[in-house]
Design a protein around this motif. Structure first.
Motif, PDB file in Angstrom:
ATOM      1  N   SER A   1      -3.896  -5.156  -2.730  1.00  0.00           N
ATOM      2  CA  SER A   1      -3.732  -3.794  -2.240  1.00  0.00           C
ATOM      3  C   SER A   1      -4.854  -2.916  -2.768  1.00  0.00           C
ATOM      4  N   PRO A   2      -5.705  -2.388  -1.902  1.00  0.00           N
ATOM      5  CA  PRO A   2      -6.781  -1.509  -2.387  1.00  0.00           C
ATOM      6  C   PRO A   2      -6.239  -0.258  -3.055  1.00  0.00           C
ATOM      7  N   VAL A   3      -5.087   0.213  -2.598  1.00  0.00           N
ATOM      8  CA  VAL A   3      -4.479   1.390  -3.211  1.00  0.00           C
ATOM      9  C   VAL A   3      -4.101   1.079  -4.655  1.00  0.00           C
ATOM     10  N   CYS A   4      -3.526  -0.100  -4.865  1.00  0.00           N
ATOM     11  CA  CYS A   4      -3.138  -0.525  -6.208  1.00  0.00           C
ATOM     12  C   CYS A   4      -4.350  -0.672  -7.117  1.00  0.00           C
TER      13      CYS A   4
ATOM     14  N   TYR B   1       2.565   1.959  -3.420  1.00  0.00           N
ATOM     15  CA  TYR B   1       1.724   2.617  -4.415  1.00  0.00           C
ATOM     16  C   TYR B   1       1.365   4.043  -4.017  1.00  0.00           C
ATOM     17  N   LYS B   2       1.306   4.312  -2.709  1.00  0.00           N
ATOM     18  CA  LYS B   2       1.005   5.667  -2.251  1.00  0.00           C
ATOM     19  C   LYS B   2       2.188   6.605  -2.431  1.00  0.00           C
ATOM     20  N   GLU B   3       3.387   6.109  -2.128  1.00  0.00           N
ATOM     21  CA  GLU B   3       4.546   6.978  -2.011  1.00  0.00           C
ATOM     22  C   GLU B   3       5.570   6.806  -3.120  1.00  0.00           C
TER      23      GLU B   3
ATOM     24  N   ASN C   1       1.025  -2.174 -10.745  1.00  0.00           N
ATOM     25  CA  ASN C   1       0.725  -1.079 -11.670  1.00  0.00           C
ATOM     26  C   ASN C   1       1.556  -1.211 -12.941  1.00  0.00           C
TER      27      ASN C   1
ATOM     28  N   ASP D   1       0.834  -1.202   0.000  1.00  0.00           N
ATOM     29  CA  ASP D   1       0.000   0.000   0.000  1.00  0.00           C
ATOM     30  C   ASP D   1       0.868   1.251   0.000  1.00  0.00           C
ATOM     31  N   ASN D   2       1.903   1.248   0.842  1.00  0.00           N
ATOM     32  CA  ASN D   2       2.798   2.400   0.908  1.00  0.00           C
ATOM     33  C   ASN D   2       3.585   2.566  -0.387  1.00  0.00           C
TER      34      ASN D   2
ATOM     35  N   GLU E   1      -7.344   0.666  -6.997  1.00  0.00           N
ATOM     36  CA  GLU E   1      -7.935   1.947  -7.369  1.00  0.00           C
ATOM     37  C   GLU E   1      -7.025   2.713  -8.319  1.00  0.00           C
ATOM     38  N   MET E   2      -5.728   2.562  -8.147  1.00  0.00           N
ATOM     39  CA  MET E   2      -4.767   3.235  -9.011  1.00  0.00           C
ATOM     40  C   MET E   2      -4.882   2.734 -10.451  1.00  0.00           C
TER      41      MET E   2
END
Length: 295
Positions: free
Chosen positions: A145-148, A60-62, A122, A57-58, A150-151
């Motif tokens: 990863s939910p962040v991934c 993909y966020k950072e 990604n 998650d981090n 949605e990305m």
């Protein structure tokens, strides 16, 4: 009979040192590529626990901190970036063709060939596969990863109408995907990440059993594995598992370490597994359709 997995011993190729170098090697190659192409790609990240959902998650966020509007290519990141996507396209093209011909002649409710990417990340691979063939294909991107998720949804949903985005655990494929079957399954780096965790043998057992469950039973079914080089014992183990197929659950025929032109500077290998039907004497049939010549 479904695949039954036992404990696979850790080898240096899958140790934590290699998990660190997995990221560092990709960063080095991306930097060289960006320098050569004049790219402004900026994806910075230090090594982390590749078996951790929070770590991903981090990532993909950072990983790309720029607030500026960015091109699609700058939002994409490749693990095992030395492995050309064209190799995967060429490998699965016969399967896509066979599946398409079957669906066009059978009462298949407008079904089209399907590709599942497990641990998709990604990568650019989903959009490349979506547009790579003369026939339409459905591409399913699965990541935990939910962040991934949605990305990549924001990256590809408008561009790729036949693409699905699934938030789910690759070690629980049957539960996540229900009764869905796929003509092709691609793992590009997921197995390496699982190998970085404690108790990885259980995760691998679940991953491979799930792949067996959701891969089509038809003889064109194919699974692609791009990963660090498998040890001899791991290859032998996969072969042993593949030797327990039946007419209901056809054998998996493995082809390991397929030479790939242009990948010599990387550490990953290209491995291919395909369903092989058995005749009445339990002999493999249609083996001549296997793709083993990549030049």
């Amino acid at each position: 009979m479904s695949w039954i997995f036992a404990v696979i011993l850790i080898t240096p190729a899958f140790g934590f040192t290699s998990c660190d170098s997995f990221l560092m090697n990709n960063r080095r190659l991306r930097h060289l590529q960006a320098k050569q192409e004049g790219s402004t790609h900026n994806w910075n990240h230090e090594p982390f626990d590749f078996s951790s959902r929070i770590g991903w998650d981090n990532f993909y966020k950072e990983g790309n901190p720029s607030d500026d509007e960015q091109s699609l290519e700058n939002l994409e990141y490749e693990w095992h970036s030395h492995m050309p996507h064209s190799v995967i396209v060429d490998a699965i093209a016969p399967t896509i063709d066979a599946a398409s011909k079957y669906y066009n002649t059978a009462a298949a409710d407008n079904e089209i060939p399907s590709i599942l990417l497990v641990g998709t990340g990604n990568s650019a691979l989903p959009r490349i596969l979506h547009d790579a063939f003369d026939t339409s294909v459905r591409v399913t991107c699965l990541d935990y990863s939910p962040v991934c998720v949605e990305m990549i949804r924001s990256m590809y949903a408008d561009l790729c109408p036949n693409m699905d985005f699934v938030l789910g655990d690759a070690t629980r494929l049957k539960e996540t995907l229900n009764s869905d079957k796929y003509d092709v399954i691609v793992d590009k780096g997921l197995l390496d990440a699982l190998m970085c965790g404690e108790g990885f043998d259980s995760d691998l057992e679940k991953l491979m059993a799930g792949i067996d469950e959701v891969l089509t039973r038809r003889e064109w079914g194919m699974s692609i594995l791009v990963c660090f080089q498998l040890s001899k014992s791991n290859r032998e183990f996969l072969i042993e598992l593949a030797d327990c197929g039946t007419s209901h659950n056809p054998n998996i025929f493995w082809d390991f370490d397929i030479p790939v032109e242009g990948s010599e500077n990387g550490r990953a290998t290209f491995n291919l597994a395909r369903r092989c039907a058995l005749d009445e004497k339990n002999r493999i049939v249609n083996i001549d359709h296997m793709i083993t010549d990549w030049e």
